[in-house]
Design an enzyme around this catalytic site. Structure first.
Site: not given
Length: 376
Positions: A25, A27-29, A31-32, A51, A119, A143, A211
């Site tokens: 997964a 997210s663009g951060g 951690d992931s 997503l 979520c 993450g 978010c």
């Protein structure tokens, strides 16, 4: 250059065997992105999935907003850097219906919701696990800073980053297919790995707040989803004596002091509770906020059953310290020391040491001052 042999042992232990197909997964951060990088370095067939949770016109226009347009671009750039497949799936409608609408409904009912838990229960775990299954993946990697030890969920080793509070509602069936490679690291180690992998997000700030709530202004979000949110009403004391007027219940949360604009009082007033049925805000002295016990609903247990009769530790907010308590029955917690800042709608997550036993959402409280409550 990071290789299989140089990956931290805590990360390797959390990953499926080399050659396994996994979905990450993304997210663009940072951690992931690091999770995708370590999975690929470990030799897993790695598929990144991002997503899209907001419509383009509704996406928060600030740095650090989860799954906004720049985050999708960052996730795609990381996937390209790693040479892995990457898919963007549009879940904006599901997110609006199951997370944002519930968030507004909870506030309208006088509760303080935790949308990140909702979520995780819905689009992030239930739906992403379905995507992973459809792709033939052995596991879904995220993450989150938590640890999966055997069939148990434990807090992350870094207390400042531990995210177990948000994952208490994970089911045992879901946990069996989830992996959390960062649970044994602190954030500094994660950023070091991101830099070693040459990821462009290595210095990206952590996401802040909720978010879909730009600038932390949750009231504007509720008003947009529920135009009836601004019905005016009375501000009363615990005896029902009218002290003033308010412009809508959504302007208040339990424990709030600022914004309770009632003059002529000898001591500051705090929000004690919200009464949607009468559209009243009940206020009183800080001492009246002390809570001796809570009653829970929507319970989820990651062990065999509820730890009724056992002594446990409890987290009442994501950043709150653990407190000592006793599980009086399957739904009730009694604290050793009265707690403040406790509000219906928030989660009470229950631990045995570092292990997450489960928890539920608080629906009623017993005041320590008068020993009243726990009706729900």
């Amino acid at each position: 250059m990071v290789t299989l042999s140089t990956l931290p042992a805590a990360v390797r232990r959390a990953l499926p065997p080399p050659g396994s197909r996994v979905v990450v997964a993304m997210s663009g951060g940072v951690d992931s992105s690091v999770v995708a990088a370590v999975a690929a370095a470990h030799g897993c067939e790695t598929i990144g999935v991002t997503l899209r949770l907001s419509d383009a016109d509704d996406a928060p226009k600030r740095d650090g907003a989860c799954c906004a347009g720049t985050d999708i671009a960052d996730a795609r750039a990381v996937a390209d850097r790693l040479g892995i497949a990457h898919y963007v799936l549009d879940y904006a409608s599901a997110f609006r219906a199951e997370v944002m609408a519930d968030f507004a409904a909870q506030y309208m009912a006088g509760r303080t919701p935790v949308p990140c838990i909702t979520c995780n229960q819905t689009v992030k775990f239930r739906d992403l696990l379905g995507v992973a299954e459809a792709l033939g993946a052995e596991a879904l990697l995220t993450g989150h800073y938590v640890q999966r030890l055997g069939d148990e969920l434990h807090r992350g080793v870094d207390p400042a980053k531990d995210q177990s509070y948000f994952l208490f509602a994970t089911t045992r069936a879901q946990l069996a297919r989830l992996r959390f490679p960062l649970g044994g690291l602190d954030k500094a180690a994660t950023r070091t790995l991101a830099a070693d992998f040459g990821l462009r997000v290595a210095g990206k700030p952590d996401s802040q707040d909720i978010c879909f709530v730009p600038n932390g202004d949750y009231r504007s979000v509720v008003r947009k989803l529920r135009p009836d949110a601004d019905a005016p009403g009375e501000i009363v004391d615990a005896d029902g004596r009218v002290l003033g007027r308010h412009d809508g219940l959504i302007g208040f949360t339990v424990g709030q002091r600022r914004g309770v604009n009632v003059g002529g009082q000898a001591a500051p007033l705090y929000v004690l509770r919200l009464e949607p049925a009468t559209n009243r805000v009940v206020v009183g002295p800080r001492a009246a906020l002390a809570v001796a016990a809570v009653r829970l609903d929507a319970l989820n247990w990651l062990g065999d059953d509820a730890p009724a009769g056992r002594r446990v530790t409890v987290k009442l907010r994501s950043m709150a310290p653990l407190v000592e308590a006793r599980m009086e029955d399957e739904r009730s917690l009694r604290f050793d020391v009265p707690q403040y800042g406790v509000a219906p709608g928030q989660a009470a997550v229950i631990y045995d040491g570092s292990r997450v036993l489960g928890g539920g959402f608080m629906v009623a409280t017993e005041g320590a001052l008068l020993g009243e409550g726990l009706a729900a």
